[in-house]
Design a protein around this motif. Structure first.
Motif, PDB file in Angstrom:
ATOM      1  N   GLU A  98      43.684  28.323  38.312  1.00 61.38           N
ATOM      2  CA  GLU A  98      44.928  27.674  38.588  1.00 61.38           C
ATOM      3  C   GLU A  98      45.504  27.166  37.201  1.00 61.38           C
ATOM      4  O   GLU A  98      46.619  27.030  36.718  1.00 61.38           O
ATOM      5  N   THR A  99      44.598  26.943  36.223  1.00 60.64           N
ATOM      6  CA  THR A  99      44.947  26.606  34.838  1.00 60.64           C
ATOM      7  C   THR A  99      45.850  27.727  34.137  1.00 60.64           C
ATOM      8  O   THR A  99      46.752  27.389  33.425  1.00 60.64           O
ATOM      9  N   ALA A 100      45.459  28.871  34.360  1.00 61.09           N
ATOM     10  CA  ALA A 100      46.104  29.975  33.736  1.00 61.09           C
ATOM     11  C   ALA A 100      47.640  30.065  34.267  1.00 61.09           C
ATOM     12  O   ALA A 100      48.703  30.351  33.446  1.00 61.09           O
ATOM     13  N   VAL A 101      47.611  29.877  35.423  1.00 57.64           N
ATOM     14  CA  VAL A 101      48.948  29.868  36.463  1.00 57.64           C
ATOM     15  C   VAL A 101      49.829  28.692  35.705  1.00 57.64           C
ATOM     16  O   VAL A 101      51.001  29.061  35.327  1.00 57.64           O
ATOM     17  N   ARG A 102      49.211  27.563  35.663  1.00 60.18           N
ATOM     18  CA  ARG A 102      49.894  26.486  34.992  1.00 60.18           C
ATOM     19  C   ARG A 102      50.607  26.640  33.711  1.00 60.18           C
ATOM     20  O   ARG A 102      51.601  26.448  33.413  1.00 60.18           O
ATOM     21  N   ASP A 103      49.640  27.288  32.799  1.00 60.40           N
ATOM     22  CA  ASP A 103      50.061  27.731  31.348  1.00 60.40           C
ATOM     23  C   ASP A 103      51.222  28.764  31.412  1.00 60.40           C
ATOM     24  O   ASP A 103      52.071  28.349  30.604  1.00 60.40           O
ATOM     25  N   TRP A 104      51.052  29.600  32.326  1.00 58.89           N
ATOM     26  CA  TRP A 104      52.456  30.481  32.361  1.00 58.89           C
ATOM     27  C   TRP A 104      53.520  29.921  32.791  1.00 58.89           C
ATOM     28  O   TRP A 104      54.586  30.213  32.086  1.00 58.89           O
ATOM     29  N   ILE A 105      53.453  29.073  33.819  1.00 58.76           N
ATOM     30  CA  ILE A 105      54.775  28.463  34.090  1.00 58.76           C
ATOM     31  C   ILE A 105      55.299  27.219  32.944  1.00 58.76           C
ATOM     32  O   ILE A 105      56.337  27.506  32.486  1.00 58.76           O
ATOM     33  N   ARG A 106      54.157  26.716  32.211  1.00 60.40           N
ATOM     34  CA  ARG A 106      54.789  25.851  31.159  1.00 60.40           C
ATOM     35  C   ARG A 106      55.407  26.850  29.971  1.00 60.40           C
ATOM     36  O   ARG A 106      56.303  26.470  29.554  1.00 60.40           O
TER      37      ARG A 106
ATOM     38  N   ARG B 196      61.849  23.230  28.129  1.00 58.34           N
ATOM     39  CA  ARG B 196      60.910  22.382  27.349  1.00 58.34           C
ATOM     40  C   ARG B 196      60.744  22.649  25.907  1.00 58.34           C
ATOM     41  O   ARG B 196      60.949  23.767  25.525  1.00 58.34           O
ATOM     42  N   ASP B 197      60.527  21.626  25.222  1.00 56.81           N
ATOM     43  CA  ASP B 197      60.610  21.735  23.803  1.00 56.81           C
ATOM     44  C   ASP B 197      59.043  21.916  23.158  1.00 56.81           C
ATOM     45  O   ASP B 197      58.546  21.110  22.665  1.00 56.81           O
ATOM     46  N   GLU B 198      58.619  23.355  22.879  1.00 58.47           N
ATOM     47  CA  GLU B 198      57.676  23.540  22.310  1.00 58.47           C
ATOM     48  C   GLU B 198      57.918  25.129  21.870  1.00 58.47           C
ATOM     49  O   GLU B 198      58.984  25.685  21.591  1.00 58.47           O
TER      50      GLU B 198
ATOM     51  N   ALA C 172      56.866  29.736  30.393  1.00 56.01           N
ATOM     52  CA  ALA C 172      58.095  30.427  30.813  1.00 56.01           C
ATOM     53  C   ALA C 172      59.111  29.126  30.885  1.00 56.01           C
ATOM     54  O   ALA C 172      60.279  29.257  30.440  1.00 56.01           O
ATOM     55  N   GLU C 173      58.974  27.696  30.871  1.00 51.73           N
ATOM     56  CA  GLU C 173      59.829  26.716  30.827  1.00 51.73           C
ATOM     57  C   GLU C 173      60.100  26.424  29.175  1.00 51.73           C
ATOM     58  O   GLU C 173      61.340  26.229  28.954  1.00 51.73           O
ATOM     59  N   VAL C 174      59.261  26.589  28.485  1.00 46.75           N
ATOM     60  CA  VAL C 174      59.384  26.799  26.938  1.00 46.75           C
ATOM     61  C   VAL C 174      60.400  27.906  26.644  1.00 46.75           C
ATOM     62  O   VAL C 174      61.395  27.765  25.818  1.00 46.75           O
TER      63      VAL C 174
END
Length: 157
Positions: free
Chosen positions: A46-54, A63-65, A56-58
């Protein structure tokens, strides 16, 4: 039996293509299934999927990163920097024993001090001015002459 309780085998590190990650992110953003369910269905954490979503938002600017391209560039620059530092250290070690004046750092020295290499300018001892001031007996000398007439010679010791 007790040694098997609570211990999971660590999952081997896997790498995924950008296209696969984009598909997983798209599935999660549709809203049909939760992030946990998508991760479970594709045998992902689940952590990997959340990282991929974050990420993608960047990458899309939501998202500002650092974007993925910026991350890749940063990693490449850090590798290059590490390699260049190693090269500099190798060159420093190679030139350290050569005695080349351009490679040895200059020692700071007093501009008024005589040079050590020139024997003709050796420092000569002087009694005045004293480095620490007039000296510790200066007060005694002035006290001994206190109250005397300026025309009279000082009292012998």
């Amino acid at each position: 039996m007790m040694e098997h309780m609570g211990k999971k085998k660590p999952r081997p590190r896997r790498s995924f293509t950008r296209e696969f990650k984009a598909e997983i992110v798209e599935l999660c953003q549709r809203g049909d299934r939760s992030i946990g369910q998508v991760a479970k269905d594709f045998n992902l954490t689940e952590t990997a999927v959340r990282d991929w979503i974050r990420q993608a938002e960047v990458d899309t600017g939501r998202r500002d990163e650092l974007t993925s391209n910026e991350r890749e560039e940063l990693a490449a620059l850090r590798r290059e920097n590490r390699r260049l530092r190693e090269d500099v250290n190798i060159l420093k070690r190679a030139t350290a024993g050569s005695g080349c004046p351009s490679t040895t750092p200059a020692e700071p020295r007093d501009a008024h001090a005589p040079r050590r290499s020139d024997p003709g300018t050796a420092a000569r001892k002087s009694s005045w001015p004293r480095p620490g001031g007039p000296g510790r007996h200066a007060a005694r000398r002035t006290d001994a002459n206190a109250g005397r007439d300026a025309n009279r010679p000082p009292r012998p010791r």
